[in-house]
Design a protein around this motif. Sequence first.
Motif, PDB file in Angstrom:
ATOM      1  N   CYS A 253     125.910  69.742 108.772  1.00  0.00           N
ATOM      2  CA  CYS A 253     125.661  70.378 110.065  1.00  0.00           C
ATOM      3  C   CYS A 253     124.160  70.572 110.318  1.00  0.00           C
ATOM      4  CB  CYS A 253     126.401  71.716 110.132  1.00  0.00           C
ATOM      5  SG  CYS A 253     125.933  72.845 108.814  1.00  0.00           S
ATOM      6  N   VAL A 254     123.353  70.674 109.263  1.00  0.00           N
ATOM      7  CA  VAL A 254     121.913  70.884 109.433  1.00  0.00           C
ATOM      8  C   VAL A 254     121.252  69.516 109.463  1.00  0.00           C
ATOM      9  CG1 VAL A 254     119.909  72.119 108.560  1.00  0.00           C
ATOM     10  CG2 VAL A 254     122.211  72.989 108.074  1.00  0.00           C
ATOM     11  N   ASN A 255     121.297  68.848 110.615  1.00  0.00           N
ATOM     12  CA  ASN A 255     120.733  67.497 110.767  1.00  0.00           C
ATOM     13  C   ASN A 255     119.706  67.549 111.894  1.00  0.00           C
ATOM     14  OD1 ASN A 255     120.194  64.838 110.596  1.00  0.00           O
ATOM     15  ND2 ASN A 255     122.131  64.142 111.485  1.00  0.00           N
ATOM     16  N   PRO A 256     118.413  67.734 111.574  1.00  0.00           N
ATOM     17  CA  PRO A 256     117.414  67.883 112.649  1.00  0.00           C
ATOM     18  C   PRO A 256     117.232  66.590 113.436  1.00  0.00           C
ATOM     19  CG  PRO A 256     116.359  67.685 110.509  1.00  0.00           C
ATOM     20  CD  PRO A 256     117.832  67.781 110.234  1.00  0.00           C
ATOM     21  N   GLN A 257     116.923  66.734 114.743  1.00  0.00           N
ATOM     22  CA  GLN A 257     116.700  65.581 115.623  1.00  0.00           C
ATOM     23  C   GLN A 257     115.333  64.977 115.336  1.00  0.00           C
ATOM     24  OE1 GLN A 257     118.819  64.251 117.731  1.00  0.00           O
ATOM     25  NE2 GLN A 257     120.431  65.756 117.251  1.00  0.00           N
ATOM     26  N   LYS A 258     115.271  63.654 115.458  1.00  0.00           N
ATOM     27  CA  LYS A 258     114.005  62.952 115.267  1.00  0.00           C
ATOM     28  C   LYS A 258     113.126  63.126 116.512  1.00  0.00           C
ATOM     29  CE  LYS A 258     115.297  61.114 111.331  1.00  0.00           C
ATOM     30  NZ  LYS A 258     116.593  61.765 111.239  1.00  0.00           N
ATOM     31  N   SER A 259     111.820  62.969 116.321  1.00  0.00           N
ATOM     32  CA  SER A 259     110.881  63.089 117.442  1.00  0.00           C
ATOM     33  C   SER A 259     110.963  61.859 118.347  1.00  0.00           C
ATOM     34  CB  SER A 259     109.462  63.251 116.891  1.00  0.00           C
ATOM     35  OG  SER A 259     109.100  62.086 116.158  1.00  0.00           O
ATOM     36  N   GLY A 260     110.356  61.970 119.537  1.00  0.00           N
ATOM     37  CA  GLY A 260     110.413  60.863 120.493  1.00  0.00           C
ATOM     38  C   GLY A 260     109.710  59.620 119.977  1.00  0.00           C
ATOM     39  N   HIS A 261     108.542  59.802 119.325  1.00  0.00           N
ATOM     40  CA  HIS A 261     107.823  58.653 118.782  1.00  0.00           C
ATOM     41  C   HIS A 261     108.660  57.922 117.727  1.00  0.00           C
ATOM     42  CE1 HIS A 261     104.493  56.175 117.481  1.00  0.00           C
ATOM     43  NE2 HIS A 261     104.687  56.585 116.224  1.00  0.00           N
ATOM     44  N   THR A 262     109.330  58.698 116.846  1.00  0.00           N
ATOM     45  CA  THR A 262     110.168  58.085 115.796  1.00  0.00           C
ATOM     46  C   THR A 262     111.332  57.320 116.402  1.00  0.00           C
ATOM     47  OG1 THR A 262     109.591  59.952 114.385  1.00  0.00           O
ATOM     48  CG2 THR A 262     111.410  58.565 113.664  1.00  0.00           C
ATOM     49  N   GLN A 263     111.961  57.881 117.449  1.00  0.00           N
ATOM     50  CA  GLN A 263     113.082  57.184 118.084  1.00  0.00           C
ATOM     51  C   GLN A 263     112.638  55.885 118.739  1.00  0.00           C
ATOM     52  OE1 GLN A 263     114.904  59.955 120.750  1.00  0.00           O
ATOM     53  NE2 GLN A 263     115.759  61.257 119.100  1.00  0.00           N
ATOM     54  N   ARG A 264     111.438  55.899 119.373  1.00  0.00           N
ATOM     55  CA  ARG A 264     110.951  54.655 119.998  1.00  0.00           C
ATOM     56  C   ARG A 264     110.667  53.587 118.938  1.00  0.00           C
ATOM     57  NH1 ARG A 264     108.126  58.419 123.162  1.00  0.00           N
ATOM     58  NH2 ARG A 264     106.237  58.150 121.884  1.00  0.00           N
ATOM     59  N   VAL A 265     110.090  53.995 117.805  1.00  0.00           N
ATOM     60  CA  VAL A 265     109.801  53.026 116.723  1.00  0.00           C
ATOM     61  C   VAL A 265     111.103  52.436 116.184  1.00  0.00           C
ATOM     62  CG1 VAL A 265     108.886  52.795 114.387  1.00  0.00           C
ATOM     63  CG2 VAL A 265     107.605  54.078 116.102  1.00  0.00           C
TER      64      VAL A 265
END
Length: 648
Positions: A253-265
Amino acid sequence: MSSSYVSLVKEGIVLLDKFRTDKRCLDDLIEDALKDLQKIDTLQRKFVLDVVSGCIEYKKLLDVVVNAFYGQKWKQLSRGDRSQYVIICYLITFALDELGLQHFRNIIISLGIKKMHTFLNFFFSNLTSWIQEEWNGIYEAAFVEKHWIGPLLRWHPDINILMDQLAATISQGSQVKKAPVKTTEPREFSLTKPKPRPLPLPELIPQQEKCKPVPNSTYRAPKEMQIIGEIKEKNHQKAEELLYEANMTQFRCVNPQKSGHTQRVIAQIEEDLDSKLQFNSFYSSGPPPNNEANGCSVKLNNAAILRREALYDRQVKKELQRIQQLLEGAREPSSFLQWQREMLQRDLQEKLPMTARKRLEARISDEEVALARKQVTERNQKAAQLKKEETAQLMQRYAEKRLQEEKEMRDLVRQVAEAHKNSKAVKEKIQKLKQSIVKEVSEQSQDLLRQALEEEQAKLHRRFEIIHEIHTIESLPHIRVNHFDDTETAGHEVLAEMSLVELKERLALLRAARRMEEEERRSHIQGEKEKKKKVLLGRLDTIEFHRRALAKAAAIRKEEKKAKQDFLQQVVAKDETVLALQRKLEEKKQEHQRWKQTESSKAEPCKQTTAHTVGHTGKHSQSLKEESWEELEQSLMRCIQDAPGVIS
């Protein structure tokens, strides 16, 4: 070991004499020898059997030497020693390297020094002259020179030394003077006292019957305990697996969201991977199976998790380098890959209709061959039917003849049985008398045995009573009074002397201290495990993310492959030549089906008319018919393969 070789050679001489006198088969001789030689060792038994079988196998070769020796020295020799000379000749020729000179010398001395000296002198003096010529007539000259004459010539100096020693012993024996014969001196006759009469032997005590053996179930553990143990082990393994799954999925349940830069890469990396792998998607094997319901795709150990994480890190670094190169002005091979996909698509569109045409033409030719085979089988069936009728008539005549012969034989047996009735009655009377005598004798012997058994049972009963009384006396309890104080010392006046109570208290304190130390160590280990587990769970989350990305790319490739296959199937279905060949194949199939129906309608009345004539010869005629039909079909297929243009 030399004495054992001497005894083994003598056993071989006895077996060879038996083979010569009985003239039996070699296998029967070896079976009897194995029964007689069970007491000796397996290696010794093998040596005896090898020597005897070798003498029989090379009989022609050995008879050349032994027959010439008997022909030259027939006045001095006896026929009973022939087997000795045969075995000595075999040992010299074939087994001298295996035995050695010392064992061979002991064997010769045991068989007679003078006889063996004359035989060895005769053998080695004529070896390279007429013996070699006779052996060359039986076997090839090169083989004889290499395997027999050469090794014997190498042993010749040692054999000469042995023969000189034997000659010296013979000369010493002849020079020794015989001792004078002692004359008997008369003695006075002395009367001996008569021996006392021996005591009479006691009568044999009849033995009791053996008790029944204890069944195996008494010493064997029940199966239920084994089954319960297996069930416990399975349940323990299942509980460990469930605990492992629960530990792996407890922090999902503790799964932090990735940042926008990481998602674009990550999106850019996925697109690049798809552009690289799409040109070969037609031959891909599809996406991997989806195991999201179980939480994790595969159960990995620590080393596998670290290797997988390093692999994904390298892939990410490689993709970032590629993106950096593209930003700096490098070229991408997307135009070449597009052209390659188009060319592959065009080649497939041209090849698929050709393969479909070839497949349909092959099936049409198979149908035509089947129709031709049916016509040939129909002609063969008519010929076979005529043959069946002829064989049925012959079998009926033969059965009538056999019934007549059996009737005559039955009459003869009845006449002979009537003649033997009188002799049977006399035999029955004699048998009854014998049975009555045996019955009386057995009853008397049973009475005597019963009396002896009752006396022995009474003696045993008295002994059992005495033993029981002794056991009861020994089992009486001995009353002992012990007064012991735990708080007092032993009084040995030794330093650090303690009472039992003090010793127990000190041991309890030591146990408590040890238990506290173990609990601290266990808590420290548990904390280290929890830290490692948290780190591994984070790495597993990254691995799961990469796996989902790869599965999504594989699913896209599978959809593209399916669309291409549907397009190619539509292209093949629209080809006119393929459609024409399909119609022709359907016509051939219908014609073949009509032929089968007509054959089945013809076969039913034929079976009803010929069933009563060929019932007793069904299996034999059926096998003949199948063999003849198979031969005709094979010949027809050969003709079709040689001239395929005739049928078409």
